[in-house]
Design a protein around this motif. Structure first.
Motif, mmCIF file in Angstrom:
data_model
loop_
_atom_site.group_PDB
_atom_site.id
_atom_site.type_symbol
_atom_site.label_atom_id
_atom_site.label_comp_id
_atom_site.label_asym_id
_atom_site.label_seq_id
_atom_site.Cartn_x
_atom_site.Cartn_y
_atom_site.Cartn_z
ATOM 1 N N GLU A 186 -4.689 12.472 -4.770
ATOM 2 C CA GLU A 186 -4.699 13.892 -4.437
ATOM 3 C C GLU A 186 -4.618 14.026 -2.920
ATOM 4 O OE1 GLU A 186 -8.007 15.962 -6.098
ATOM 5 O OE2 GLU A 186 -7.743 15.100 -8.114
ATOM 6 N N PHE A 187 -3.660 14.822 -2.458
ATOM 7 C CA PHE A 187 -3.470 15.005 -1.012
ATOM 8 C C PHE A 187 -3.573 16.489 -0.694
ATOM 9 C CE2 PHE A 187 -0.945 15.544 2.874
ATOM 10 C CZ PHE A 187 -1.462 14.535 3.677
ATOM 11 N N GLY A 188 -4.589 16.845 0.112
ATOM 12 C CA GLY A 188 -4.830 18.243 0.448
ATOM 13 C C GLY A 188 -3.765 18.824 1.365
ATOM 14 N N HIS A 189 -3.515 20.114 1.233
ATOM 15 C CA HIS A 189 -2.507 20.778 2.059
ATOM 16 C C HIS A 189 -2.958 20.834 3.523
ATOM 17 C CE1 HIS A 189 -0.293 21.822 -1.451
ATOM 18 N NE2 HIS A 189 -1.211 22.643 -1.925
ATOM 19 N N ARG A 190 -2.090 20.394 4.412
ATOM 20 C CA ARG A 190 -2.307 20.536 5.843
ATOM 21 C C ARG A 190 -1.317 21.536 6.449
ATOM 22 N NH1 ARG A 190 -2.661 14.176 7.762
ATOM 23 N NH2 ARG A 190 -4.208 13.450 6.230
ATOM 24 N N ILE A 191 -0.204 21.756 5.787
ATOM 25 C CA ILE A 191 0.808 22.730 6.194
ATOM 26 C C ILE A 191 0.955 23.725 5.053
ATOM 27 C CG2 ILE A 191 3.271 23.060 6.702
ATOM 28 C CD1 ILE A 191 3.278 20.378 8.079
ATOM 29 N N PRO A 192 0.972 25.046 5.332
ATOM 30 C CA PRO A 192 1.060 26.037 4.257
ATOM 31 C C PRO A 192 2.279 25.821 3.364
ATOM 32 C CG PRO A 192 0.517 27.101 6.342
ATOM 33 C CD PRO A 192 0.845 25.671 6.666
ATOM 34 N N LEU A 193 2.088 26.001 2.063
ATOM 35 C CA LEU A 193 3.170 25.791 1.106
ATOM 36 C C LEU A 193 4.375 26.681 1.401
ATOM 37 C CD1 LEU A 193 1.333 25.475 -2.337
ATOM 38 C CD2 LEU A 193 2.607 23.705 -1.132
ATOM 39 N N CYS A 194 4.125 27.877 1.917
ATOM 40 C CA CYS A 194 5.228 28.813 2.157
ATOM 41 C C CYS A 194 6.225 28.273 3.175
ATOM 42 C CB CYS A 194 4.693 30.167 2.599
ATOM 43 S SG CYS A 194 3.735 30.131 4.143
ATOM 44 N N GLN A 195 5.848 27.249 3.945
ATOM 45 C CA GLN A 195 6.755 26.675 4.933
ATOM 46 C C GLN A 195 7.567 25.499 4.370
ATOM 47 O OE1 GLN A 195 4.806 25.734 8.675
ATOM 48 N NE2 GLN A 195 3.394 27.477 8.467
ATOM 49 N N VAL A 196 7.213 25.035 3.175
ATOM 50 C CA VAL A 196 7.848 23.839 2.618
ATOM 51 C C VAL A 196 9.089 24.250 1.834
ATOM 52 C CG1 VAL A 196 7.528 21.788 1.199
ATOM 53 C CG2 VAL A 196 5.597 22.735 2.485
ATOM 54 N N GLN A 197 10.259 23.820 2.304
ATOM 55 C CA GLN A 197 11.531 24.268 1.733
ATOM 56 C C GLN A 197 12.447 23.132 1.280
ATOM 57 O OE1 GLN A 197 12.387 27.579 1.483
ATOM 58 N NE2 GLN A 197 10.499 28.309 2.431
ATOM 59 N N TRP A 198 12.142 21.890 1.663
ATOM 60 C CA TRP A 198 13.077 20.799 1.427
ATOM 61 C C TRP A 198 12.374 19.576 0.849
ATOM 62 C CZ3 TRP A 198 18.341 21.329 2.350
ATOM 63 C CH2 TRP A 198 18.712 22.496 3.019
ATOM 64 N N LEU A 199 13.137 18.803 0.069
ATOM 65 C CA LEU A 199 12.663 17.535 -0.478
ATOM 66 C C LEU A 199 13.594 16.428 0.018
ATOM 67 C CD1 LEU A 199 10.724 16.058 -2.494
ATOM 68 C CD2 LEU A 199 12.501 16.402 -4.223
ATOM 69 N N GLN A 200 12.992 15.342 0.514
ATOM 70 C CA GLN A 200 13.767 14.221 1.057
ATOM 71 C C GLN A 200 13.316 12.916 0.387
ATOM 72 O OE1 GLN A 200 12.473 14.421 5.107
ATOM 73 N NE2 GLN A 200 13.780 16.148 5.656
ATOM 74 N N VAL A 201 14.287 12.049 0.059
ATOM 75 C CA VAL A 201 13.988 10.707 -0.474
ATOM 76 C C VAL A 201 14.778 9.704 0.356
ATOM 77 C CG1 VAL A 201 13.957 9.196 -2.490
ATOM 78 C CG2 VAL A 201 13.734 11.682 -2.791
ATOM 79 N N THR A 202 14.075 8.715 0.932
ATOM 80 C CA THR A 202 14.725 7.743 1.802
ATOM 81 C C THR A 202 14.218 6.335 1.493
ATOM 82 O OG1 THR A 202 13.014 7.901 3.537
ATOM 83 C CG2 THR A 202 14.845 9.457 3.669
ATOM 84 N N GLY A 203 14.946 5.328 2.004
ATOM 85 C CA GLY A 203 14.462 3.948 1.948
ATOM 86 C C GLY A 203 15.064 3.130 0.826
ATOM 87 N N ARG A 222 0.844 -1.185 0.000
ATOM 88 C CA ARG A 222 0.000 0.000 0.000
ATOM 89 C C ARG A 222 0.881 1.237 0.000
ATOM 90 N NH1 ARG A 222 1.114 -2.249 4.623
ATOM 91 N NH2 ARG A 222 1.192 -1.124 6.607
ATOM 92 N N VAL A 223 0.256 2.369 -0.307
ATOM 93 C CA VAL A 223 0.939 3.656 -0.256
ATOM 94 C C VAL A 223 0.215 4.534 0.756
ATOM 95 C CG1 VAL A 223 1.728 5.664 -1.545
ATOM 96 C CG2 VAL A 223 1.615 3.424 -2.676
ATOM 97 N N VAL A 224 0.957 5.014 1.743
ATOM 98 C CA VAL A 224 0.396 5.823 2.824
ATOM 99 C C VAL A 224 0.799 7.279 2.629
ATOM 100 C CG1 VAL A 224 0.460 6.256 5.311
ATOM 101 C CG2 VAL A 224 0.349 3.903 4.451
ATOM 102 N N PHE A 225 -0.167 8.185 2.826
ATOM 103 C CA PHE A 225 0.078 9.627 2.758
ATOM 104 C C PHE A 225 -0.224 10.228 4.123
ATOM 105 C CE2 PHE A 225 -0.893 8.226 -1.491
ATOM 106 C CZ PHE A 225 -0.021 8.930 -2.297
ATOM 107 N N ASN A 226 0.628 11.167 4.556
ATOM 108 C CA ASN A 226 0.421 11.754 5.881
ATOM 109 C C ASN A 226 1.215 13.035 6.004
ATOM 110 O OD1 ASN A 226 -0.526 11.987 8.509
ATOM 111 N ND2 ASN A 226 0.085 9.921 9.107
ATOM 112 N N THR A 227 1.047 13.693 7.165
ATOM 113 C CA THR A 227 1.858 14.844 7.557
ATOM 114 C C THR A 227 2.386 14.607 8.970
ATOM 115 O OG1 THR A 227 -0.112 15.972 8.392
ATOM 116 C CG2 THR A 227 0.589 16.534 6.182
ATOM 117 N N ARG A 228 3.431 15.365 9.314
ATOM 118 C CA ARG A 228 3.950 15.321 10.683
ATOM 119 C C ARG A 228 4.235 16.746 11.135
ATOM 120 N NH1 ARG A 228 9.483 12.375 11.424
ATOM 121 N NH2 ARG A 228 10.267 14.458 10.828
ATOM 122 N N GLN A 229 3.674 17.101 12.295
ATOM 123 C CA GLN A 229 3.880 18.428 12.866
ATOM 124 C C GLN A 229 4.245 18.272 14.343
ATOM 125 O OE1 GLN A 229 -0.115 19.921 11.144
ATOM 126 N NE2 GLN A 229 1.167 21.773 11.163
ATOM 127 N N GLY A 230 5.368 18.886 14.728
ATOM 128 C CA GLY A 230 5.808 18.809 16.122
ATOM 129 C C GLY A 230 5.998 17.383 16.594
#
Length: 313
Positions: free
Chosen positions: A123-140, A73-81
């Protein structure tokens, strides 16, 4: 000679994993991220994160996590604090172990539009404002073959983080054409003045015989540069067609980088009187222009046995 991307375009070829990169100017509507990758035959999981910082504890605005544990499966989520939000799950798995794929993320004012190898996936709705998104990470468990970050236009030039090599290059104007139909036709605003770049990324069809990329002078319809990989003859033809008459073909190339069923990207950069062509991040050849005023070269076309992922001008 390695390809140096123009402002408003970032790219990396075969980066080490885990891979983290700054998104120049931050994430904005109209941008897109394209990741061409392949998975090992035995894959546990991999993740692609759009984050607010570069370290592992940073907030994550979009976490796409493909999991292979018998319930693929493919999981979509956010993490804050350090707190994960509510998971959104897609039980289809378009990213197959041992197979190459392309994941595309289009950024809109309301959501991230995720495609898998040219097909709309989630489609994944914004939960954190785009103006705060500065980095791209690829892992695994993933091998990234090519990664592209495409900007939305010259209005953000003042916010871009540019290398010294990028500074003299005119910016890519965008926005990118995502998954466009073939045959493809688009205008090049301002023409191919010196150091201007056009990028074409796609996949050669598994039964392909040939395809073509043309740079044309719109007022006359002359083809000033014709790139024609011929898969059935294992050659890469370069030519021009002026007043309906084709010139002498150029064929010499140490290795044909185009293969049936494989992805490619072609970057064409204009010089004062020639075109410098980079294929999959490496300089392949130059082609002398038959037009004195390069700004009159103002049209790009793609045709033939190819599926396009994006075109950026």
């Amino acid at each position: 000679m390695a390809f140096v991307p123009a402002p408003n375009y970032q790219c990396a070829y075969n980066p080490p994993i885990p891979y983290t990169t700054l998104i120049a100017g931050g994430l904005r509507p109209g941008m897109a991220v394209c990741i061409q990758a392949i998975l090992p035959s035995k894959c546990n999981r991999f993740a692609i994160n759009f984050a607010t910082g570069e370290d592992e504890s940073s907030d994550i605005a979009l976490h796409m996590n493909a999991r292979y544990d018998g319930r693929d499966r493919v999981v979509f989520n956010t993490r804050q604090g350090d707190v994960w939000g509510e998971e959104e799950m897609k039980k289809e798995m378009p990213f197959k172990s041992g197979k190459p794929f392309v994941a595309m993320f289009e950024v809109t004012p309301n959501n991230y539009l995720v495609s898998a190898s040219g097909e709309r996936f989630y489609e994944f709705g914004h939960r954190i404002p785009l103006c705060q998104v500065q980095w791209l990470q690829v892992t695994g468990d993933i091998t990234v073959q090519a990664l592209s970050i495409m900007g939305s236009g010259p209005a953000v030039k003042g916010n871009l983080v540019m290398s010294a090599a990028q500074a003299p290059l005119p910016p890519m104007l965008g926005p990118p054409f995502i998954n466009p139909a073939v045959p493809f036709h688009a205008s090049i605003r301002g023409g191919m003045f010196p150091k201007r770049t056009v990028v074409v990324k796609g996949m050669v069809k598994s039964n392909a015989k040939s395809f073509g990329i043309n740079l044309k002078a719109g007022f006359s319809n002359d083809i000033i540069f014709h790139l024609n990989p011929r898969l059935n003859k294992s050659t890469v033809i370069r030519n021009h067609c002026i007043n309906g008459v084709w010139g002498e073909e150029e064929k010499d190339l140490a290795k044909n980088p185009f293969k049936q069923g494989e992805y490619f990207d072609v970057s064409v950069r204009s010089g004062v009187n020639n075109f410098k062509v980079f294929i999959n991040g490496s300089h392949s050849f130059n082609y002398a222009s038959r037009m004195a005023n390069m700004q009159q070269v103002d049209t790009v076309e793609v045709e033939g046995d190819v599926k396009l992922l994006f075109v950026l001008i």
